[in-house]
Motif scaffolding. Structure first.
Motif, PDB file in Angstrom:
ATOM      1  N   PRO A 167     -17.965 -40.257  -5.414  1.00  0.00           N
ATOM      2  CA  PRO A 167     -17.389 -40.936  -6.575  1.00  0.00           C
ATOM      3  C   PRO A 167     -17.068 -39.964  -7.707  1.00  0.00           C
ATOM      4  N   MET A 168     -16.304 -40.429  -8.699  1.00  0.00           N
ATOM      5  CA  MET A 168     -15.885 -39.574  -9.811  1.00  0.00           C
ATOM      6  C   MET A 168     -16.454 -40.037 -11.144  1.00  0.00           C
ATOM      7  N   LYS A 169     -17.515 -40.810 -11.112  1.00  0.00           N
ATOM      8  CA  LYS A 169     -18.079 -41.328 -12.364  1.00  0.00           C
ATOM      9  C   LYS A 169     -18.505 -40.211 -13.308  1.00  0.00           C
ATOM     10  N   PHE A 170     -18.808 -39.052 -12.757  1.00  0.00           N
ATOM     11  CA  PHE A 170     -19.234 -37.929 -13.596  1.00  0.00           C
ATOM     12  C   PHE A 170     -18.156 -37.528 -14.596  1.00  0.00           C
ATOM     13  N   LEU A 171     -16.884 -37.779 -14.262  1.00  0.00           N
ATOM     14  CA  LEU A 171     -15.807 -37.442 -15.193  1.00  0.00           C
ATOM     15  C   LEU A 171     -15.889 -38.295 -16.455  1.00  0.00           C
ATOM     16  N   SER A 172     -16.205 -39.573 -16.284  1.00  0.00           N
ATOM     17  CA  SER A 172     -16.355 -40.452 -17.451  1.00  0.00           C
ATOM     18  C   SER A 172     -17.490 -39.960 -18.341  1.00  0.00           C
ATOM     19  N   ARG A 173     -18.585 -39.522 -17.701  1.00  0.00           N
ATOM     20  CA  ARG A 173     -19.742 -39.062 -18.478  1.00  0.00           C
ATOM     21  C   ARG A 173     -19.440 -37.755 -19.200  1.00  0.00           C
ATOM     22  N   ILE A 174     -18.928 -36.779 -18.474  1.00  0.00           N
ATOM     23  CA  ILE A 174     -18.692 -35.459 -19.073  1.00  0.00           C
ATOM     24  C   ILE A 174     -17.624 -35.531 -20.159  1.00  0.00           C
ATOM     25  N   LEU A 175     -16.585 -36.315 -19.921  1.00  0.00           N
ATOM     26  CA  LEU A 175     -15.469 -36.376 -20.866  1.00  0.00           C
ATOM     27  C   LEU A 175     -15.610 -37.509 -21.873  1.00  0.00           C
ATOM     28  N   GLU A 176     -16.745 -38.223 -21.804  1.00  0.00           N
ATOM     29  CA  GLU A 176     -17.089 -39.257 -22.779  1.00  0.00           C
ATOM     30  C   GLU A 176     -15.993 -40.313 -22.910  1.00  0.00           C
ATOM     31  N   ARG A 177     -15.537 -40.789 -21.751  1.00  0.00           N
ATOM     32  CA  ARG A 177     -14.529 -41.843 -21.758  1.00  0.00           C
ATOM     33  C   ARG A 177     -15.211 -43.214 -21.783  1.00  0.00           C
ATOM     34  N   PRO A 178     -14.581 -44.208 -22.367  1.00  0.00           N
ATOM     35  CA  PRO A 178     -15.211 -45.534 -22.510  1.00  0.00           C
ATOM     36  C   PRO A 178     -15.346 -46.254 -21.176  1.00  0.00           C
ATOM     37  N   ALA A 179     -16.211 -47.272 -21.182  1.00  0.00           N
ATOM     38  CA  ALA A 179     -16.467 -48.050 -19.964  1.00  0.00           C
ATOM     39  C   ALA A 179     -15.254 -48.846 -19.519  1.00  0.00           C
ATOM     40  N   THR A 180     -14.274 -49.001 -20.396  1.00  0.00           N
ATOM     41  CA  THR A 180     -13.060 -49.738 -20.054  1.00  0.00           C
ATOM     42  C   THR A 180     -12.097 -48.897 -19.211  1.00  0.00           C
ATOM     43  N   GLU A 181     -12.462 -47.649 -18.936  1.00  0.00           N
ATOM     44  CA  GLU A 181     -11.633 -46.777 -18.112  1.00  0.00           C
ATOM     45  C   GLU A 181     -12.399 -46.351 -16.867  1.00  0.00           C
ATOM     46  N   ARG A 182     -11.649 -46.038 -15.818  1.00  0.00           N
ATOM     47  CA  ARG A 182     -12.270 -45.455 -14.624  1.00  0.00           C
ATOM     48  C   ARG A 182     -11.467 -44.237 -14.184  1.00  0.00           C
ATOM     49  N   PRO A 183     -12.139 -43.216 -13.665  1.00  0.00           N
ATOM     50  CA  PRO A 183     -11.435 -42.007 -13.217  1.00  0.00           C
ATOM     51  C   PRO A 183     -10.521 -42.323 -12.036  1.00  0.00           C
ATOM     52  N   ILE A 190     -17.729 -29.832 -14.883  1.00  0.00           N
ATOM     53  CA  ILE A 190     -16.991 -30.655 -13.920  1.00  0.00           C
ATOM     54  C   ILE A 190     -17.137 -30.081 -12.526  1.00  0.00           C
ATOM     55  N   ARG A 191     -17.041 -28.757 -12.398  1.00  0.00           N
ATOM     56  CA  ARG A 191     -17.192 -28.151 -11.072  1.00  0.00           C
ATOM     57  C   ARG A 191     -18.574 -28.432 -10.498  1.00  0.00           C
ATOM     58  N   GLU A 192     -19.599 -28.235 -11.302  1.00  0.00           N
ATOM     59  CA  GLU A 192     -20.966 -28.429 -10.814  1.00  0.00           C
ATOM     60  C   GLU A 192     -21.183 -29.870 -10.351  1.00  0.00           C
ATOM     61  N   ALA A 193     -20.685 -30.824 -11.134  1.00  0.00           N
ATOM     62  CA  ALA A 193     -20.861 -32.229 -10.770  1.00  0.00           C
ATOM     63  C   ALA A 193     -20.042 -32.584  -9.536  1.00  0.00           C
ATOM     64  N   ALA A 194     -18.829 -32.041  -9.457  1.00  0.00           N
ATOM     65  CA  ALA A 194     -17.965 -32.329  -8.304  1.00  0.00           C
ATOM     66  C   ALA A 194     -18.570 -31.771  -7.030  1.00  0.00           C
ATOM     67  N   GLU A 195     -19.141 -30.583  -7.096  1.00  0.00           N
ATOM     68  CA  GLU A 195     -19.698 -29.959  -5.893  1.00  0.00           C
ATOM     69  C   GLU A 195     -20.942 -30.690  -5.396  1.00  0.00           C
ATOM     70  N   VAL A 196     -21.650 -31.353  -6.285  1.00  0.00           N
ATOM     71  CA  VAL A 196     -22.785 -32.172  -5.838  1.00  0.00           C
ATOM     72  C   VAL A 196     -22.275 -33.312  -4.955  1.00  0.00           C
ATOM     73  N   GLU A 197     -21.232 -33.988  -5.412  1.00  0.00           N
ATOM     74  CA  GLU A 197     -20.662 -35.088  -4.629  1.00  0.00           C
ATOM     75  C   GLU A 197     -20.033 -34.569  -3.341  1.00  0.00           C
ATOM     76  N   GLU A 198     -19.349 -33.448  -3.428  1.00  0.00           N
ATOM     77  CA  GLU A 198     -18.676 -32.902  -2.255  1.00  0.00           C
ATOM     78  C   GLU A 198     -19.663 -32.418  -1.195  1.00  0.00           C
ATOM     79  N   ALA A 199     -20.818 -31.920  -1.626  1.00  0.00           N
ATOM     80  CA  ALA A 199     -21.835 -31.488  -0.672  1.00  0.00           C
ATOM     81  C   ALA A 199     -22.296 -32.668   0.181  1.00  0.00           C
ATOM     82  N   GLU A 200     -22.448 -33.837  -0.441  1.00  0.00           N
ATOM     83  CA  GLU A 200     -22.849 -35.024   0.315  1.00  0.00           C
ATOM     84  C   GLU A 200     -21.721 -35.491   1.226  1.00  0.00           C
ATOM     85  N   PHE A 201     -20.491 -35.405   0.707  1.00  0.00           N
ATOM     86  CA  PHE A 201     -19.334 -35.837   1.503  1.00  0.00           C
ATOM     87  C   PHE A 201     -19.193 -34.975   2.748  1.00  0.00           C
ATOM     88  N   TYR A 202     -19.187 -33.657   2.571  1.00  0.00           N
ATOM     89  CA  TYR A 202     -19.022 -32.762   3.719  1.00  0.00           C
ATOM     90  C   TYR A 202     -20.295 -32.675   4.558  1.00  0.00           C
TER      91      TYR A 202
END
Length: 230
Positions: free
Chosen positions: A177-193, A84-96
């Motif tokens: 975006p936080m789509k990586f949370l759905s992927r890493i935590l294997e949540r269904p498409a009917t949910e969004r982070p 989660i940290r690695e994926a979040a930091e990829v998004e945050e690097a683009e944001f900052y």
């Protein structure tokens, strides 16, 4: 009235005098004033049953049609936290790096935040909050949910207060975006982070930005329309 409607007596009744009510309100105000967003966490472990109790408290929140359109993924596994940290930091690097826009980044500079999120690994728990777009009824059939964001927002507030009442520090984190949370935590498409909550005990040398201690006055956040007394 619908045939499906069944009324039962109010199960929990709390009767307080005006003075007792005022005292409770002021005591709660003092309690919640001590809640601060923390980015420096101790590695001290927090028992899973404490987190479970707080999540159950969040699950008592009101929701549209009482559909309770939320899911709380509670993570203490170091490997999952690292992913989660690695994926979040990829998004945050683009944001900052500019995606956030000059004005937003200028406002964030007062809080001292940047693209690096070590707390996503150092804190003992992460709780990923998901909005359930579509649920199932008692028969397992698809069911539409209502006021989803509002309902999950209220439940998240309940959760933060429950964690604070348990003596734990928290941080609300919303990489975009936080789509990586759905992927890493294997949540269904009917949910969004919806939000990532970092949970643990504050480090002994924990600090908070001075700007984060500023709060608007009552006059700035509220209006009262009171009938005149005779």
């Amino acid at each position: 009235m619908s045939d499906e409607y069944e009324a039962v007596p109010l199960p929990h009744v709390q009767t307080l005098s005006d003075e007792e009510s005022r005292e409770h309100a002021l005591a709660y105000l003092e309690h919640v004033r001590k809640r601060h967003s923390v980015r420096d966490f101790a590695t001290t472990q927090v028992p899973a049953d404490t987190i479970e109790a707080c999540v159950r408290a969040a699950g008592t929140a009101p929701s549209g049609a009482n559909h309770q359109p939320w899911h709380f993924a509670c993570i203490s596994d170091p490997e999952v936290k690292r992913a989660i940290r690695e994926a979040a930091e990829v998004e945050e690097a683009e944001f900052y790096g500019g995606r956030g826009g000059d004005e937003w980044l200028k406002n964030l500079s007062k809080l001292g935040t940047d693209q690096f999120k070590p707390f996503l690994e150092s804190a003992p728990w992460l709780i990923a909050v998901f909005v359930e777009r579509q649920g199932k009824d008692e028969a397992g059939k698809k069911r539409k949910n209502y006021y989803m964001s509002e309902s999950v927002g209220i439940a998240t507030g309940f959760l933060l207060n429950a964690l604070h009442s348990a003596g734990l520090a928290t941080l609300t984190h919303t990489p975009n975006p936080m789509k990586f949370l759905s992927r890493i935590l294997e949540r269904p498409a009917t949910e969004r982070p919806y939000m990532l909550i970092v949970v643990g005990h504050p480090a002994e040398d924990a600090t908070v930005p001075a700007a984060a201690l500023q709060r608007k006055s009552l006059e700035e956040i509220a209006s009262f329309f009171v009938a005149e007394k005779d």
